[in-house]
Design an enzyme around this catalytic site. Structure first.
Site, PDB file in Angstrom:
ATOM      1  N   TYR A   1       3.479   3.279  -6.082  1.00  0.00           N
ATOM      2  CA  TYR A   1       3.313   1.951  -5.481  1.00  0.00           C
ATOM      3  C   TYR A   1       4.543   1.059  -5.668  1.00  0.00           C
ATOM      4  O   TYR A   1       4.442  -0.167  -5.570  1.00  0.00           O
ATOM      5  CB  TYR A   1       2.062   1.273  -6.046  1.00  0.00           C
ATOM      6  CG  TYR A   1       0.781   1.706  -5.358  1.00  0.00           C
ATOM      7  CD1 TYR A   1       0.568   1.464  -3.994  1.00  0.00           C
ATOM      8  CD2 TYR A   1      -0.238   2.338  -6.059  1.00  0.00           C
ATOM      9  CE1 TYR A   1      -0.601   1.842  -3.363  1.00  0.00           C
ATOM     10  CE2 TYR A   1      -1.418   2.725  -5.430  1.00  0.00           C
ATOM     11  CZ  TYR A   1      -1.592   2.470  -4.082  1.00  0.00           C
ATOM     12  OH  TYR A   1      -2.756   2.838  -3.447  1.00  0.00           O
TER      13      TYR A   1
ATOM     14  N   ASN B   1     -10.654  -0.407  -3.236  1.00  0.00           N
ATOM     15  CA  ASN B   1     -11.072  -0.210  -1.846  1.00  0.00           C
ATOM     16  C   ASN B   1     -11.129   1.263  -1.438  1.00  0.00           C
ATOM     17  O   ASN B   1     -10.975   1.615  -0.275  1.00  0.00           O
ATOM     18  CB  ASN B   1     -10.194  -1.047  -0.901  1.00  0.00           C
ATOM     19  CG  ASN B   1      -8.716  -0.697  -1.015  1.00  0.00           C
ATOM     20  OD1 ASN B   1      -8.358   0.246  -1.717  1.00  0.00           O
ATOM     21  ND2 ASN B   1      -7.877  -1.424  -0.313  1.00  0.00           N
TER      22      ASN B   1
ATOM     23  N   GLU C   1       5.210  10.404   0.929  1.00  0.00           N
ATOM     24  CA  GLU C   1       4.030  10.390   0.046  1.00  0.00           C
ATOM     25  C   GLU C   1       3.447  11.787  -0.148  1.00  0.00           C
ATOM     26  O   GLU C   1       2.969  12.109  -1.239  1.00  0.00           O
ATOM     27  CB  GLU C   1       2.975   9.430   0.613  1.00  0.00           C
ATOM     28  CG  GLU C   1       3.417   7.975   0.528  1.00  0.00           C
ATOM     29  CD  GLU C   1       2.392   7.000   1.079  1.00  0.00           C
ATOM     30  OE1 GLU C   1       2.646   5.783   0.989  1.00  0.00           O
ATOM     31  OE2 GLU C   1       1.343   7.437   1.614  1.00  0.00           O
TER      32      GLU C   1
ATOM     33  N   HIS D   1      -6.606   5.354  -0.136  1.00  0.00           N
ATOM     34  CA  HIS D   1      -5.243   5.051   0.303  1.00  0.00           C
ATOM     35  C   HIS D   1      -4.942   5.920   1.518  1.00  0.00           C
ATOM     36  O   HIS D   1      -5.408   7.052   1.597  1.00  0.00           O
ATOM     37  CB  HIS D   1      -4.223   5.391  -0.796  1.00  0.00           C
ATOM     38  CG  HIS D   1      -2.801   5.409  -0.299  1.00  0.00           C
ATOM     39  ND1 HIS D   1      -2.040   4.260  -0.217  1.00  0.00           N
ATOM     40  CD2 HIS D   1      -2.034   6.415   0.209  1.00  0.00           C
ATOM     41  CE1 HIS D   1      -0.853   4.576   0.298  1.00  0.00           C
ATOM     42  NE2 HIS D   1      -0.818   5.870   0.568  1.00  0.00           N
TER      43      HIS D   1
ATOM     44  N   LYS E   1      -9.618   6.896  -4.335  1.00  0.00           N
ATOM     45  CA  LYS E   1      -9.251   6.088  -5.501  1.00  0.00           C
ATOM     46  C   LYS E   1     -10.337   6.154  -6.586  1.00  0.00           C
ATOM     47  O   LYS E   1     -11.479   6.567  -6.324  1.00  0.00           O
ATOM     48  CB  LYS E   1      -8.999   4.641  -5.051  1.00  0.00           C
ATOM     49  CG  LYS E   1      -7.782   4.491  -4.118  1.00  0.00           C
ATOM     50  CD  LYS E   1      -7.519   3.022  -3.779  1.00  0.00           C
ATOM     51  CE  LYS E   1      -6.294   2.875  -2.888  1.00  0.00           C
ATOM     52  NZ  LYS E   1      -6.012   1.442  -2.577  1.00  0.00           N
TER      53      LYS E   1
HETATM   54  P1  IDP Z   1      -3.351  -0.550   2.324  1.00  0.00           P
HETATM   55  O1  IDP Z   1      -3.889   0.286   1.177  1.00  0.00           O
HETATM   56  O2  IDP Z   1      -4.437  -0.941   3.282  1.00  0.00           O
HETATM   57  O3  IDP Z   1      -2.159   0.078   3.004  1.00  0.00           O
HETATM   58  P2  IDP Z   1      -1.451  -2.349   1.011  1.00  0.00           P
HETATM   59  O4  IDP Z   1      -1.099  -3.709   1.505  1.00  0.00           O
HETATM   60  O5  IDP Z   1      -0.448  -1.258   1.180  1.00  0.00           O
HETATM   61  O6  IDP Z   1      -2.857  -1.941   1.682  1.00  0.00           O
HETATM   62  O7  IDP Z   1      -1.822  -2.504  -0.524  1.00  0.00           O
HETATM   63  C1  IDP Z   1      -1.926  -1.370  -1.358  1.00  0.00           C
HETATM   64  C2  IDP Z   1      -3.153  -1.518  -2.219  1.00  0.00           C
HETATM   65  O8  IDP Z   1      -2.980  -2.637  -3.096  1.00  0.00           O
HETATM   66  C3  IDP Z   1      -4.453  -1.829  -1.469  1.00  0.00           C
HETATM   67  O9  IDP Z   1      -5.075  -0.700  -0.919  1.00  0.00           O
HETATM   68  C4  IDP Z   1      -5.282  -2.459  -2.566  1.00  0.00           C
HETATM   69  O10 IDP Z   1      -5.807  -1.460  -3.462  1.00  0.00           O
HETATM   70  C5  IDP Z   1      -4.234  -3.273  -3.311  1.00  0.00           C
HETATM   71  N1  IDP Z   1      -4.147  -4.658  -2.787  1.00  0.00           N
HETATM   72  C6  IDP Z   1      -3.602  -5.057  -1.614  1.00  0.00           C
HETATM   73  N2  IDP Z   1      -3.683  -6.389  -1.455  1.00  0.00           N
HETATM   74  C7  IDP Z   1      -4.288  -6.849  -2.581  1.00  0.00           C
HETATM   75  C8  IDP Z   1      -4.667  -8.167  -3.024  1.00  0.00           C
HETATM   76  O11 IDP Z   1      -4.452  -9.174  -2.353  1.00  0.00           O
HETATM   77  N3  IDP Z   1      -5.297  -8.247  -4.237  1.00  0.00           N
HETATM   78  C9  IDP Z   1      -5.538  -7.139  -5.018  1.00  0.00           C
HETATM   79  N4  IDP Z   1      -5.197  -5.885  -4.632  1.00  0.00           N
HETATM   80  C10 IDP Z   1      -4.581  -5.735  -3.427  1.00  0.00           C
HETATM   81 MG    MG Z   2      -0.286   0.523   2.200  1.00  0.00          MG
END
Ligand code: IDP
Ligand code: MG
Length: 140
Positions: free
Chosen positions: A51, A114, A128, A117, A11
């Site tokens: 997304y 974070n 994907e 992905h 990312k």
């Molecule tokens: P993942 O990437 O661990 O699969 P997902 O729940 O699929 O997590 O969420 C996709 C992305 O959305 C996350 O990697 C993060 O960048 C963002 N995200 C998820 N939850 C939050 C939140 O509570 N606040 C802000 N961003 C979030």
């Molecule tokens: Mg996810």
């Protein structure tokens, strides 16, 4: 265990801090092979589409803006149990909950920024991977 392909994205928070090599070393050290890779600037519509599953979540608009805030690396990882192995190496979505030694524990800036992905199921991995790559771009 079955050999699988999974989609990984490095990312913008990580490309900006020059962390692509350190992140990919973790995948390679764990036995995953990078069989396709491209550095890209996502358009807003591409990020929205990728997304789409999170469209109704409160973080969706900020997530899209974050994903277009700089270059990403889209890549395909291949190996035994690649979907789940990639998720283990990544660590929990929230870096504060991520295990020691995971990418998100070491490198993530926040629950949003974070660093990586990873596809969350084999079925989603197929969808994907096809979003970014054609079959002839996967070089085993
Ligand atoms: P993942 O990437 O661990 O699969 P997902 O729940 O699929 O997590 O969420 C996709 C992305 O959305 C996350 O990697 C993060 O960048 C963002 N995200 C998820 N939850 C939050 C939140 O509570 N606040 C802000 N961003 C979030
Ligand atoms: Mg996810």
């Amino acid at each position: 265990m079955a050999v699988e392909n999974t989609l990984s994205i490095i990312k913008p928070d990580a490309t900006k801090r020059n962390l692509t090599g350190l992140i990919n070393a973790k995948f390679e050290n764990a036995g995953l092979k990078i069989i396709a890779q491209k550095r890209m600037q996502l358009s807003k519509s591409m990020a929205e589409k990728f997304y789409e599953i999170h469209k109704n979540r409160p973080f969706y608009n900020n997530l899209v803006d974050f994903m277009i805030s700089g270059p990403i690396i889209a890549q395909v990882l291949r190996g035994d149990n690649a979907v789940n192995l990639n998720r283990t190496i990544m660590g929990a979505t929230n870096p504060q909950e991520a295990e020691e030694g995971t990418i998100r524990k070491e490198f993530a800036e926040s629950i949003e920024a974070n660093s990586v992905h990873g596809s969350d199921s084999l079925e989603n991995a197929h969808v994907e991977i096809a979003f970014f790559f054609s079959d002839i771009e996967l070089i085993y």
